[in-house]
Design an enzyme around this catalytic site. Structure first.
Site, PDB file in Angstrom:
ATOM      1  CG  ASP A  52      -2.044   0.880   1.200  1.00 29.46           C
ATOM      2  OD1 ASP A  52      -1.821   2.097   1.042  1.00 29.46           O
ATOM      3  OD2 ASP A  52      -3.188   0.392   1.296  1.00 29.46           O
ATOM      4  CE1 TYR A 142     -11.732   9.676  -8.251  1.00 25.47           C
ATOM      5  CE2 TYR A 142     -13.347  10.648  -9.734  1.00 25.47           C
ATOM      6  CZ  TYR A 142     -12.160   9.975  -9.523  1.00 25.47           C
ATOM      7  OH  TYR A 142     -11.410   9.616 -10.605  1.00 25.47           O
TER       8      TYR A 142
HETATM    9  N1  UFG Z   1     -25.841   5.801 -16.469  1.00 22.05           N
HETATM   10  C1  UFG Z   1     -27.093   5.279 -16.609  1.00 22.05           C
HETATM   11  N2  UFG Z   1     -27.334   4.038 -16.075  1.00 22.05           N
HETATM   12  C2  UFG Z   1     -26.384   3.334 -15.403  1.00 22.05           C
HETATM   13  C3  UFG Z   1     -25.096   3.889 -15.267  1.00 22.05           C
HETATM   14  C4  UFG Z   1     -24.856   5.134 -15.810  1.00 22.05           C
HETATM   15  O1  UFG Z   1     -27.982   5.879 -17.213  1.00 22.05           O
HETATM   16  O2  UFG Z   1     -26.683   2.215 -14.921  1.00 22.05           O
HETATM   17  C5  UFG Z   1     -25.566   7.120 -17.074  1.00 22.05           C
HETATM   18  C6  UFG Z   1     -25.153   8.164 -16.054  1.00 22.05           C
HETATM   19  O3  UFG Z   1     -26.279   8.825 -15.536  1.00 22.05           O
HETATM   20  C7  UFG Z   1     -24.258   9.067 -16.892  1.00 22.05           C
HETATM   21  C8  UFG Z   1     -23.643   8.137 -17.929  1.00 22.05           C
HETATM   22  O4  UFG Z   1     -24.471   6.987 -17.941  1.00 22.05           O
HETATM   23  O5  UFG Z   1     -25.041  10.012 -17.558  1.00 22.05           O
HETATM   24  C9  UFG Z   1     -22.231   7.728 -17.594  1.00 22.05           C
HETATM   25  O6  UFG Z   1     -22.200   7.272 -16.260  1.00 22.05           O
HETATM   26  P1  UFG Z   1     -20.917   6.569 -15.609  1.00 22.05           P
HETATM   27  O7  UFG Z   1     -21.283   6.215 -14.201  1.00 22.05           O
HETATM   28  O8  UFG Z   1     -20.423   5.493 -16.509  1.00 22.05           O
HETATM   29  O9  UFG Z   1     -19.832   7.718 -15.639  1.00 22.05           O
HETATM   30  P2  UFG Z   1     -19.875   9.195 -15.011  1.00 22.05           P
HETATM   31  O10 UFG Z   1     -20.010  10.134 -16.173  1.00 22.05           O
HETATM   32  O11 UFG Z   1     -20.849   9.321 -13.919  1.00 22.05           O
HETATM   33  O12 UFG Z   1     -18.473   9.230 -14.311  1.00 22.05           O
HETATM   34  C10 UFG Z   1     -17.298   9.481 -15.002  1.00 22.05           C
HETATM   35  C11 UFG Z   1     -16.145   8.740 -14.333  1.00 22.05           C
HETATM   36  C12 UFG Z   1     -15.916   9.273 -12.941  1.00 22.05           C
HETATM   37  C13 UFG Z   1     -15.772  10.763 -12.989  1.00 22.05           C
HETATM   38  C14 UFG Z   1     -16.957  11.395 -13.677  1.00 22.05           C
HETATM   39  C15 UFG Z   1     -16.775  12.865 -13.834  1.00 22.05           C
HETATM   40  O13 UFG Z   1     -16.422   7.363 -14.279  1.00 22.05           O
HETATM   41  O14 UFG Z   1     -14.731   8.712 -12.428  1.00 22.05           O
HETATM   42  O15 UFG Z   1     -17.092  10.855 -14.973  1.00 22.05           O
HETATM   43  O16 UFG Z   1     -17.977  13.497 -13.659  1.00 22.05           O
HETATM   44  F1  UFG Z   1     -15.715  11.255 -11.735  1.00 22.05           F
END
Ligand code: UFG
Length: 328
Positions: A52, A142
């Protein structure tokens, strides 16, 4: 041959970067606590130390044993939701861990570090596409800890001459062509793996989080960037520092936004059948649109994304998920 230390080299983006480094002729030393990473994801030619980065005696002993020219640092927790329910975990691993690592690096006269940052440092965007000069206002712990890590590098540079490149990723996705390593999180929260789990019948459906956003089809727009394009950017950034380049912050996206529905449609074309989907309420904290301008890294480091096409990205993810339905 240059030697590169990769803390977090067993994780998703770390393991892909280790493969790219070894393919480019670097010697790689991976450090990972295997809390969220997987031993099977580590390239067989990498030297591996299980431990770690918060353990000062451990990280100092690794640096005593190995001659390191540069560090590419991935060791961090990265779940937005978890960071809101357990913020101190993020301060401990992301900030404290990086402080211990930096301290050990300075003791060993290692002064080049490339670091994985995130679009979450910006928070709700004021303008699209997002430039590196956009104001930073994280809306989750985060993103806050990643921004604080960037500032830690900045002040360490001022005092000790550290040089750093911070890479602010947008939505990392896809897998190494060939399907040997890929994305595996437990629990999975990311869109493309969840869509593909639904396609495999491992979930009943994909729940679309909101279809009433002010976007072209009502679902959120994100900038999906292939993990191998990210990996290549880390190598360019490290070479920039090894050539005495300046400390920089770069966005990494492909500049193309796709809606959640468009990603599902691309996945249906890839897997060749419809995927069950339902509309769910919005997920707290999701901005309507996040699209990067990566013009700066294209201009300064001559980076070019090789896989900007969403269908090709999903196809590379499918090659992994369809052959590893239970992950590693
Ligand atoms: N989404 C869905 N259904 C799901 C999962 C996601 O509709 O089951 C949508 C989310 O609402 C979002 C898009 O798909 O609009 C992408 O979602 P993710 O969770 O895959 O990714 P995020 O955009 O939330 O997160 C990413 C990175 C994070 C970072 C973030 C920055 O994974 O590490 O962008 O805002 F912090």
């Amino acid at each position: 041959m240059k030697h590169v230390l990769v803390p977090g080299g067993a994780g998703y983006i770390g393991s892909h970067t280790v493969y790219a480094l070894i393919n480019s002729g670097y010697k790689v030393i991976v450090v990972d606590n295997l809390e969220t990473g997987f031993k099977q994801a580590i390239h067989p030619d990498a030297v591996f130390y299980h431990g770690d980065i918060r353990d000062s005696a451990f990280i100092n002993s690794v640096l005593d044993n190995e001659h390191i020219d540069a560090v590419i640092h991935f060791a961090a927790n990265s779940l937005v939701g978890e960071s809101m329910t357990n913020p101190l975990k993020y301060y401990d691993n992301n900030l404290h861990g990086t402080r211990v690592l930096l301290d050990a690096m300075l003791k060993h006269e290692i002064k080049r570090i490339v670091f994985s940052s995130t679009a979450a440092t910006y928070g709700e965007p004021e303008r699209i596409p997002i430039l590196e000069t956009h104001r930073t206002n994280p809306t989750n712990t985060y993103g806050e800890t990643k921004l604080a890590m960037e500032r830690m590098f900045y002040w360490t540079q001022a005092a000790h001459g550290l040089k750093y490149v911070s890479l602010r990723y947008f939505n990392a996705c896809g897998a190494l062509p060939g399907g040997k390593i890929g994305e595996a999180h437990n629990p999975e929260t990311h869109l493309i793996p969840i869509i593909l789990q639904a396609a495999l019948g491992k979930r009943e459906n994909i729940a679309i989080y909101g279809d009433d956003y002010p976007t072209r089809d009502g679902t959120c727009v994100r900038d999906y960037i292939h993990v191998d394009d990210l990996a290549q950017a880390h190598i360019l950034a490290m070479e920039h520092l090894l050539n005495n380049g300046s400390s920089e912050i770069f966005n990494l996206g492909n500049g193309l936004g796709f809606t959640v529905k468009e990603v599902i449609e691309a996945a249906e074309r890839v897997v060749g059948h419809p995927i069950n989907q339902i509309i769910s309420p919005r997920r707290a904290g999701d901005p309507a649109q996040l699209v990067a301008s990566s013009e700066k890294i294209i201009r300064m480091l001559n980076w070019q994304p090789k896989m900007p096409d969403i269908e090709a990205i999903v196809a590379s993810a499918w090659a992994w998920h369809s052959t590893h339905p239970n992950g590693y």
